[in-house]
Design a protein around this motif. Structure first.
Motif: not given
Ligand SMILES: NC(=O)c1ccc[n+]([C@@H]2O[C@H](COP(=O)([O-])OP(=O)(O)OC[C@H]3O[C@@H](n4cnc5c(N)ncnc54)[C@H](O)[C@@H]3O)[C@@H](O)[C@H]2O)c1
Length: 332
Positions: A200-225
């Motif tokens: 059973k998917v724990d949705i709060d866990y999945v949302i926060s894990e996915a967002l942590k990964l994405k946040a790390d990427v967009v912090e390093k490269d906000p304008f997709e260079k």
């Protein structure tokens, strides 16, 4: 939980609040003591919109028709016209309440109106909660080309209340999981294995894990260079399939199919197994020449080349700059 997205070099900073029932406490997170335009669509439960609007004293609601086709110039113009009529000023703000369609359109409008007013996002689909509401990309579709007119508009804050997902249908939910599978396949074997094995998917866990990964990427490269291009895993072919299918397949479903062409044969079965577990499509009719023609006008292409994201090992990725015509080798 609060994830702060910060990019010091570009002076970008905003919080993503992930909390159940947070939409009932708007005042804690947003400055709503001003004129507010809520942009939403007619597929979003009215009581959800009402829960938000009743907390704001000077509020207007603009409702667009649900669906990808609403990311168009007519809605863009109609909403701007509405804002002029209602005398919105530079210090007023927009709150998007909806999925990626509402969020993408609203951000673009917030960026245009009087050269930019404050923009808050309350994503209400899984896809928008794990992906589209952060990172600042906003766009509409023009001449049947996905997201080709747009901008970067960073929100003041994003409020994620996973209770909003209770009314989302299973197909939309699974389409959102496709973006989580994308993040996991490229960055996190642990998250991938979780999705593969959990009963059973724990949705709060999945949302926060996915967002942590994405946040790390967009912090390093906000304008997709450079690095941020990784988020396009599955999207090069996926966007073309989405345009060719004219709404028959959801965005996340097209990404799911797109990913299957961009993995090494040694992990293909593993990827297919996870996609199938969540009832995501793994193939469809593909007209190779039409896909190539669409990739040529995609933002990800430059002259005759396109950079694709390829996964040989779960939890990692490589960029490959290839001739657009050689996409046909991947489509075999
Ligand atoms: N900006 C980005 O970085 C980014 C990233 C990924 C995708 N996108 C864009 O996001 C869009 C897809 O977003 P989406 O998948 O959220 O689709 P969507 O916005 O079309 O929403 C899907 C459907 O769910 C309904 N809905 C929304 N919330 C609901 C709720 N709580 N309960 C019941 N129904 C609800 C909507 O009315 C709609 O019919 C695409 O246009 C895609 O290009 C943008």
């Amino acid at each position: 939980m609060v994830i702060d997205v910060k990019s010091k070099t570009n002076d970008i900073e905003y919080p993503i609040i992930i909390e159940r029932d947070s939409i009932k406490k708007l005042n804690n997170y947003f400055n709503i003591d001003r004129k507010v335009l809520i942009i939403t669509d007619d597929g979003i439960p009215r009581n959800l919109v009402h829960t938000i609007s009743k907390q704001i004293s000077d509020v207007y609601i603009f409702t667009i028709e649900q669906g990808e086709a609403s990311k168009n110039f007519t809605n863009y113009e109609n909403i701007l016209e509405f804002m002029v009529e209602k005398k919105f000023t530079r210090t007023d703000c927009i709150i998007a309440v909806g999925g990626g369609v509402v969020g993408d359109l609203s951000g673009f409008i917030a960026n245009s109106y009087m050269r930019g007013i404050d923009f808050y996002n309350i994503p209400t689909t899984l896809l928008s909660e794990v992906d589209s509401s952060i990172g600042g990309k906003c766009a509409i579709d023009f001449l049947n080309i996905k997201n080709n007119i747009g901008c970067f508009k960073f929100p003041k804050a994003v409020l994620i209340d996973s209770n909003t997902l209770e009314t989302l249908d299973a197909r939309q939910f699974n389409a959102g999981l496709a973006e989580v599978i994308k993040m996991a396949a490229t960055f996190s074997k642990d998250l991938f294995n979780y999705l593969k094995s959990t009963k059973k998917v724990d949705i709060d866990y999945v949302i926060s894990e996915a967002l942590k990964l994405k946040a790390d990427v967009v912090e390093k490269d906000p304008f997709e260079k450079d690095l941020r291009k990784v988020l396009n895993f599955g999207h090069t072919i996926g966007h073309a399939i989405e345009s060719l299918n004219e709404g028959a397949l959801l965005h996340g479903e097209c990404v799911a199919i797109g990913m299957t062409y961009m993995v090494d044969s040694s992990i293909k079965d593993e990827l297919l197994q996870v996609l199938e577990k969540y009832n995501l499509p793994t193939s469809c009719e593909v007209d190779t020449q039409k896909v190539i023609d669409l990739i040529k006008v995609d933002k990800k292409a430059s002259s005759d080349n396109v950079t694709i994201v390829y996964v040989s090992k779960i939890g990692s990725f490589e960029f490959r700059k290839i001739k657009i015509d050689s996409i046909k080798d991947y489509l075999k």
